[in-house]
Enzyme design. Structure first.
Site, short mmCIF file in Angstrom:
data_model
loop_
_atom_site.label_atom_id
_atom_site.label_comp_id
_atom_site.label_asym_id
_atom_site.label_seq_id
_atom_site.Cartn_x
_atom_site.Cartn_y
_atom_site.Cartn_z
N CYS A 1 -23.11 2.97 -10.21
CA CYS A 1 -22.50 3.70 -9.09
C CYS A 1 -23.54 4.55 -8.37
O CYS A 1 -24.14 5.44 -8.98
CB CYS A 1 -21.36 4.58 -9.58
SG CYS A 1 -20.60 5.56 -8.28
N ASP B 1 0.81 -1.21 0.00
CA ASP B 1 0.00 0.00 0.00
C ASP B 1 0.85 1.28 0.00
O ASP B 1 0.80 2.05 -0.95
CB ASP B 1 -0.98 -0.01 1.17
CG ASP B 1 -2.03 1.10 1.04
OD1 ASP B 1 -2.32 1.50 -0.10
OD2 ASP B 1 -2.55 1.55 2.06
N CYS C 1 -17.87 9.19 -4.42
CA CYS C 1 -17.73 7.74 -4.22
C CYS C 1 -18.20 7.36 -2.82
O CYS C 1 -17.70 7.87 -1.82
CB CYS C 1 -16.27 7.35 -4.42
SG CYS C 1 -15.90 5.62 -4.00
#
Length: 279
Positions: free
Chosen positions: A166, A102, A180
């Site tokens: 979405c 990450d 989002c």
């Protein structure tokens, strides 16, 4: 000397990784991310060993995104990477192997696609042929020259099912993070009325899987075989659940963030998944 992938793979497989691809470091050097971890890159880096950690355990209803239903991958991947590096170092004592999870200067999705591990979806995720988009990525950068396993990255078929599905319309023109739902569930502080309504309707108190659930590549996605993910699987967030010693994705935020989300999604008797897997 160029090593074939077959000389490297046994050590990675022995550490529990189900898939690996290789790309040349020089192919991504111009795309490196600006982060402190870049200082850890080995001198004379030649190859990037991109590794998949599939995390899909089940498609059962739940109030957590599937990636958050398993123990935090930073810890799981970190342990697997350290084991892999130890094995590789013993086999190639003169070489250097640096793992990243990450916090990495490597543009992971691009590098994984470049290594032949999949295509890049409209939602920006890597989509693997076997495991779909339900995968974490990590990598080992080495000064060994390993034969590449891929070529120029490719995009998905472009069906736009993810864009249409979405809930926040975050994929209409590229990616709008502030729309989002997954990003909204991770925000600190107060949420706007629109954000709270979006979360309440979803019933998901951490993350969002909508774009992945409708993706045709995921219809036959293989389940994970990683023992740590199977052992620590939990479909729902439950306040004051018995501790199992495993760190969870939401623990990178203050606990009050997911407690806030839990309260919002339960307002209308939530606690159910927004969508079911497509037929």
């Amino acid at each position: 000397m160029i090593l074939p992938m077959s000389k490297i793979w046994p050590y990675l497989a022995a550490s529990g990784f189900p898939a690996c691809g290789v790309c040349r470091y020089g192919e991504v050097a111009g795309r490196l991310l600006d982060c402190r971890a870049a200082a850890r890159l080995p001198k004379g880096a030649e190859s990037i060993l991109m590794l998949l950690l599939p995390y899909l355990v089940s498609n059962e209803p739940g109030n957590l995104s599937r990636y958050a239903r398993v123990p935090d991958y930073h810890q799981v991947a970190g342990e697997m990477l350290q084991d892999a590096v130890s094995r590789l170092q013993a086999a190639f004592p003169a070489a250097c192997f640096v793992p990243f999870v990450d916090n990495s200067p490597i543009p992971e999705v691009y590098a994984a696609a470049r290594a032949g591990l999949g295509v890049i979806g409209k939602n920006g995720l890597l989509i693997n042929e076997e495991y779909g988009s339900w995968c974490f990525l990590c990598e080992i950068v080495t000064d060994l020259t390993v034969e590449p396993t891929g070529a120029e990255p490719k995009s998905c078929i472009g069906c736009l099912a993810c864009r249409a599905a979405c809930p926040g319309n975050a994929l209409q023109d590229g990616f709008e993070k502030d729309r989002c739902l997954s990003a909204i569930t991770q925000k600190k502080g107060e949420l706007s009325g629109w954000e709270r309504d979006l979360m309440e309707k979803s019933g998901c108190c951490w993350g969002c899987d909508r774009c992945q659930e409708v993706c045709p590549y995921n219809r036959r996605a293989k389940r994970t075989g990683i023992a740590a993910f199977l052992k620590g699987y939990r479909a729902d967030f439950v306040l004051d659940a018995p501790a199992d010693g495993m760190r969870r994705a939401w623990e990178w935020r203050p606990r009050r963030v997911i407690e806030r989300n839990d309260g919002i999604t339960r307002r209308k008797g939530g606690n159910t998944s927004l969508i079911k897997k497509p037929d």
